[in-house]
Design an enzyme around this catalytic site. Structure first.
Site, PDB file in Angstrom:
ATOM      1  N   LYS A  86       6.256 104.112  -8.640  1.00 39.38           N
ATOM      2  CA  LYS A  86       6.854 104.203  -9.980  1.00 39.38           C
ATOM      3  C   LYS A  86       7.857 105.349  -9.976  1.00 39.38           C
ATOM      4  O   LYS A  86       7.522 106.487  -9.606  1.00 39.38           O
ATOM      5  CB  LYS A  86       5.731 104.456 -10.987  1.00 39.38           C
ATOM      6  CG  LYS A  86       6.064 104.131 -12.410  1.00 39.38           C
ATOM      7  CD  LYS A  86       4.775 104.230 -13.214  1.00 39.38           C
ATOM      8  CE  LYS A  86       4.970 104.126 -14.685  1.00 39.38           C
ATOM      9  NZ  LYS A  86       3.750 104.506 -15.409  1.00 39.38           N
TER      10      LYS A  86
HETATM   11  O1  G3P Z   1       3.285 102.988 -19.515  1.00 41.10           O
HETATM   12  C1  G3P Z   1       3.867 104.161 -19.961  1.00 41.10           C
HETATM   13  C2  G3P Z   1       2.927 104.870 -20.847  1.00 41.10           C
HETATM   14  O2  G3P Z   1       1.908 105.499 -20.110  1.00 41.10           O
HETATM   15  C3  G3P Z   1       3.523 105.807 -21.815  1.00 41.10           C
HETATM   16  O3  G3P Z   1       2.810 105.624 -22.975  1.00 41.10           O
HETATM   17  O4  G3P Z   1       1.919 106.176 -25.175  1.00 41.10           O
HETATM   18  O5  G3P Z   1       2.709 108.008 -23.640  1.00 41.10           O
HETATM   19  O6  G3P Z   1       4.327 106.510 -24.738  1.00 41.10           O
HETATM   20  P1  G3P Z   1       2.956 106.629 -24.193  1.00 41.10           P
END
Ligand code: G3P
Length: 220
Positions: A86
Site C-alpha cells: 500500500k
Molecule cells: O482504508 C483507509 C482507512 O483506514 C482510513 O479510514 O476512518 O481513518 O478515514 P479513516
C-alpha cells in the site's frame, strides 16, 4: 462488491473470516498502532494476517522517497504471496508503484481523493486504488459523490491490467450501500461497520416476533 476488513486486529479478522464474507484485509500504521503493535513485530503481524486471510492483504509502507518505498515494498511483498503493497498517492508513490508493478508486485494506491489521482495511479500500474470517503465527509464535502466520480472515470478506460477500486475510509452501512450501488469493486470496512451491515431493525423485530410466537407454540 467484495468485502475487505479495514483492520490490523487478528480477532476481528478471524471472526469476519468465519462468516465467509472476508475477501481481503487492508491495514495502515494507525490501525497497527491501535492493536498495541511494536515496530519489531510489524512484519510478523502482517504474516499472521496473511495466514488467516484467503485474499489480498494490503500492508502500508511509511517511506517517503521512491527508493525507500521500493525497498520497503519488496520487503513487504516477500512476507507472503498475498501481500499487496500500500503506497500513498504522491509523486514518489507513483514512481515506486511503477517500479514495483513492473516487478509483478501488486500495489494498492491509497489516500486517493480525486479522479486525476486515480487515473494516474492506474496508469502507473496500481492493481488497486483506494478513494477515501469518510475523510471528505469530515470536511463537510460529499465523499460518496467523489467515490462515484472515481469509479465512473476509471471504468472509462482499459489500463492494460486489472484495476479494482476499493471504497476506503468507509464509516457506515450507508457508505457500503452507496459504494455497491455505484459498482465499486470492493469496500474495505472497519469491523464495527461490517457488523452494522449485517443488522437491520426489522430483522431484529422479526426475530422477536418469531421467538414470542415460538414460546406460545411450546406452551400450547
Ligand atoms: O482504508 C483507509 C482507512 O483506514 C482510513 O479510514 O476512518 O481513518 O478515514 P479513516
Amino acid at each position: 462488491m467484495k468485502f475487505f476488513l479495514d483492520t490490523a486486529d487478528l480477532n476481528e479478522i478471524e471472526e469476519a473470516a468465519s462468516w465467509g464474507v472476508l475477501a481481503g484485509v487492508t491495514t495502515n500504521p494507525t490501525l497497527y498502532a491501535r492493536t498495541g503493535g511494536k515496530l519489531d513485530d510489524f512484519h510478523n503481524h502482517i504474516k499472521r494476517i496473511c495466514e488467516i486471510v484467503d485474499g489480498p492483504v494490503s500492508a502500508e509502507s511509511v517511506a517517503m522517497t521512491r527508493d525507500e518505498l521500493i525497498r520497503d515494498g519488496r520487503e513487504l511483498a516477500a512476507l507472503a504471496d498475498n501481500v499487496v503493497v500500500k503506497i500513498p498517492t504522491m509523486v514518489e508513490g507513483l514512481a515506486a508503484t511503477k517500479a514495483l508493478s513492473d516487478e509483478g508486485i501488486p500495489v494498492n494506491m491509497t489516500l486517493c481523493f480525486s479522479v486525476p489521482q486515480a487515473i494516474l495511479a492506474a496508469r502507473a500500474g496500481a492493481r488497486y486504488i483506494s478513494p477515501f470517503v469518510g475523510r471528505f465527509d469530515d470536511i463537510a464535502e460529499d465523499g460518496i459523490a467523489q467515490l462515484a466520480d472515481v469509479v465512473a472515470a476509471v471504468n472509462n478506460y482499459d489500463f492494460g491490467h486489472d484495476v479494482e477500486i476499493i471504497a476506503a475510509s468507509v464509516r457506515s452501512a450507508n457508505h457500503v450501500t452507496q459504494a455497491a450501488l455505484m459498482g465499486a469493486d470492493i469496500a474495505t470496512v472497519p469491523f464495527a461497520a461490517l457488523k452494522k451491515c449485517v443488522q437491520h431493525p426489522l430483522t431484529d423485530r422479526g426475530l422477536d416476533a418469531f421467538m414470542k410466537d415460538w414460546e406460545k407454540v411450546q406452551q400450547a
